[in-house]
Design a protein around this motif. Structure first.
Motif, PDB file in Angstrom:
ATOM      1  N   ILE A  39       0.785  -1.224  -0.069  1.00  0.00           N
ATOM      2  CA  ILE A  39      -0.051   0.025  -0.034  1.00  0.00           C
ATOM      3  C   ILE A  39       0.879   1.116   0.012  1.00  0.00           C
ATOM      4  N   GLU A  40       2.187   1.113  -0.437  1.00  0.00           N
ATOM      5  CA  GLU A  40       2.999   2.297  -0.057  1.00  0.00           C
ATOM      6  C   GLU A  40       2.787   3.083  -1.456  1.00  0.00           C
ATOM      7  N   ASN A  41       2.664   4.476  -1.184  1.00  0.00           N
ATOM      8  CA  ASN A  41       2.872   5.413  -1.994  1.00  0.00           C
ATOM      9  C   ASN A  41       1.510   5.484  -2.978  1.00  0.00           C
ATOM     10  N   VAL A  42       0.459   4.995  -2.364  1.00  0.00           N
ATOM     11  CA  VAL A  42      -0.843   4.983  -2.825  1.00  0.00           C
ATOM     12  C   VAL A  42      -1.690   6.022  -2.060  1.00  0.00           C
ATOM     13  N   SER A  43      -3.040   6.378  -2.498  1.00  0.00           N
ATOM     14  CA  SER A  43      -3.964   7.224  -1.646  1.00  0.00           C
ATOM     15  C   SER A  43      -4.752   6.159  -0.462  1.00  0.00           C
TER      16      SER A  43
END
Length: 503
Positions: free
Chosen positions: A374-378
């Protein structure tokens, strides 16, 4: 020259005066120091006297409380009949169904059954006064509690016998237990409770194991020792007999499903390991005694016995994949945990499970993978990925088919057992969202089904409800491959919905 002679003459004349002044100052200083030393000694003596009296008062207060309880033991114990709590709500569960890929729309459902959260936890029970150590009683016994090797200062000199369960026999044993020779044992038990993060239920089970080790397992002596230390620790209990055996009742503000209880002084008391209908109960009480709580804000620290790795993965987001191991000692402990609710609020039952932390074992094997996924996502995209993981990584079976009755899981249990249902997945999903995204989550109960709802910090479309001006968007862990904001079609616009906000 004349000035020099005058100064010298003055100094010669002043010498006796200076000498006298110096002597007077030294005497003054000596006298002041003596007075100060006397003051310090008096202050120290006064403090030690006060401390000694305070300690005596502490002991006297505890001694008085135990003496008063002993007076109740001498009296005729009152006969009580048991009542039965309701069983858990077993409704026909809604099986999982696939998402039909319809567009996400904003639909707000009015909710009438809001419950903010679990009641605020009260401070843990504690002794009515500090318990004074007794250095002469340092013999100890060892016993095993969920793999942990524990020690408590109890020795042969503290052994006691109940030849029968007459009032006089119980009274004699209680007076022995009330003596200072058991102080160290009580302090050790409380230290174990704090050191190992034992919740109230775990503490009671630990006392049972201690008592069964020190005396004969399941004996009346074991029951009395357990009850004594439990009461001296600040917990509300009552002694009872059925004519042939001694039992302990513990007070609890929770309603334990499908259990018998005895209603005493406007409080529900549950018998520990007794299922009969009638008991003769000693109605004695202790100052400031508190009931047991089933809320578990910290996990108990138990010996680590790691389960075999279980591979779990999302069907849609391949990076959300992990091999999970959990502590089987914790799983064994969870198997003993009574299912309950607080008051008439049936939603608190699931909140107790959902507010319980995930174990470090499980976090260490699952969270690094999910964090990477889930890194670097909204927030929305991250929630979608976690939701799909929970929707697709687990096999579904109803509790009725697996356990024969409805049974909710703690988060670790869902990761451990091969099958789970809607409430188990909702509990786990709510834990993951709070831990990984730090967002507010609610459990949402429809008749026969459970889902969750998230309050995002940005505007997110979908089926929702509004509470205190906050928009909570539905996320259904059993609606397979559904996106955030999609609820099962049959529950859209449902009027009979209950909601509980989680900590």
């Amino acid at each position: 020259m004349r000035h020099s002679l005058l100064i010298i003459s003055f100094m010669i004349c002043a010498l006796p005066f200076y000498s006298n002044a110096q002597n007077s100052f030294e005497e003054f200083e000596k006298r002041t120091r003596q007075e100060y030393d006397t003051f310090l000694k008096q202050a120290s003596d006064d403090y030690n006297s006060f401390q000694k009296k305070a300690n005596e008062d502490y002991e006297n207060f505890r001694e008085k409380a135990n003496d008063e309880y002993a007076n109740f033991i001498k009296k005729t114990w009152k006969k009580y009949s048991a009542s039965k709590t309701p069983t858990k709500q077993d409704q026909t569960p809604t099986p999982p169904q696939p998402y039909n890929n319809e567009p996400i729309k904003d639909r707000t459902t009015p909710i009438n059954k809001y419950i903010n959260s679990l009641p605020i936890s009260i401070p843990r029970p504690s002794p009515i006064e500090p318990i004074k150590e007794q250095p002469q009683y340092n013999d100890s016994i060892s016993f095993i509690f969920y793999g942990c090797n524990l020690n408590v200062r109890l020795g042969d000199s503290q052994k006691f016998v109940l030849p029968n369960i007459s009032n006089s026999s119980i009274l004699t044993a209680w007076k022995k237990l009330s003596s200072s020779q058991y102080n160290n044992a009580i302090n050790d038990c409380l230290e174990i409770r704090d050191k190992y993060n034992l919740c109230d239920w775990a503490y009671l089970l630990m006392l049972k194991e201690l008592a069964n080790t020190f005396t004969a397992k399941g004996s009346n002596e074991a029951t009395l020792l357990m009850a004594y230390i439990y009461s001296q620790s600040g917990y509300k209990m009552r002694l009872a007999t059925n004519g042939s055996k001694l039992y302990m009742l513990y007070a609890c503000n929770h309603t334990i499903y499908g259990s018998i209880y005895f209603y005493i002084d406007n409080t529900q008391f549950y018998p520990f390991e007794y299922n009969g209908n009638n008991l003769n109960i000693c109605e004695g009480s202790f100052p400031n005694e508190q009931p047991l709580s089933f809320n578990m804000q910290q996990l108990p620290i138990l010996s680590k016995t790691t389960s075999f790795g279980r591979e779990l993965k999302s069907s849609k987001y391949t990076q959300a994949k992990a091999t999970i191991s959990v502590n089987t000692q914790l799983i064994d402990f969870y198997n003993t945990y009574p299912s309950s609710q607080i008051g008439d609020n049936f939603m608190t039952r699931w909140a107790i499970y959902a507010n319980t932390p995930l174990s470090e074992n499980a976090k260490n094997s699952l969270y690094p993978t999910l964090k990477k996924a889930i890194e670097n996502v909204s927030q929305l995209e991250a929630a979608d990925r976690i939701l799909n993981f929970v929707q697709t990584a687990f096999d579904y079976k109803s509790d009725k088919n697996v356990w024969g009755e409805d049974r909710a899981f703690f988060p670790d249990e869902t990761l451990y057992y091969p099958y789970s249902d809607c409430e188990d997945r909702s509990i786990l999903f709510s834990r993951l969202i709070r831990d990984l995204l730090n967002l507010e989550v609610a459990l949402v109960y429809y008749p026969g089904h459970m889902a969750t709802a998230i309050h995002f910090t940005t505007d997110v479309k979908g089926d929702n409800f509004i509470h205190n001006g906050k928009k909570f968007v539905i996320c259904d862990p059993t609606y397979i491959n559904a996106l955030v904001g999609a609820s099962m079609p049959q529950f859209r616009g449902c009027k009979d919905i209950s909601v509980i906000l989680l900590d």
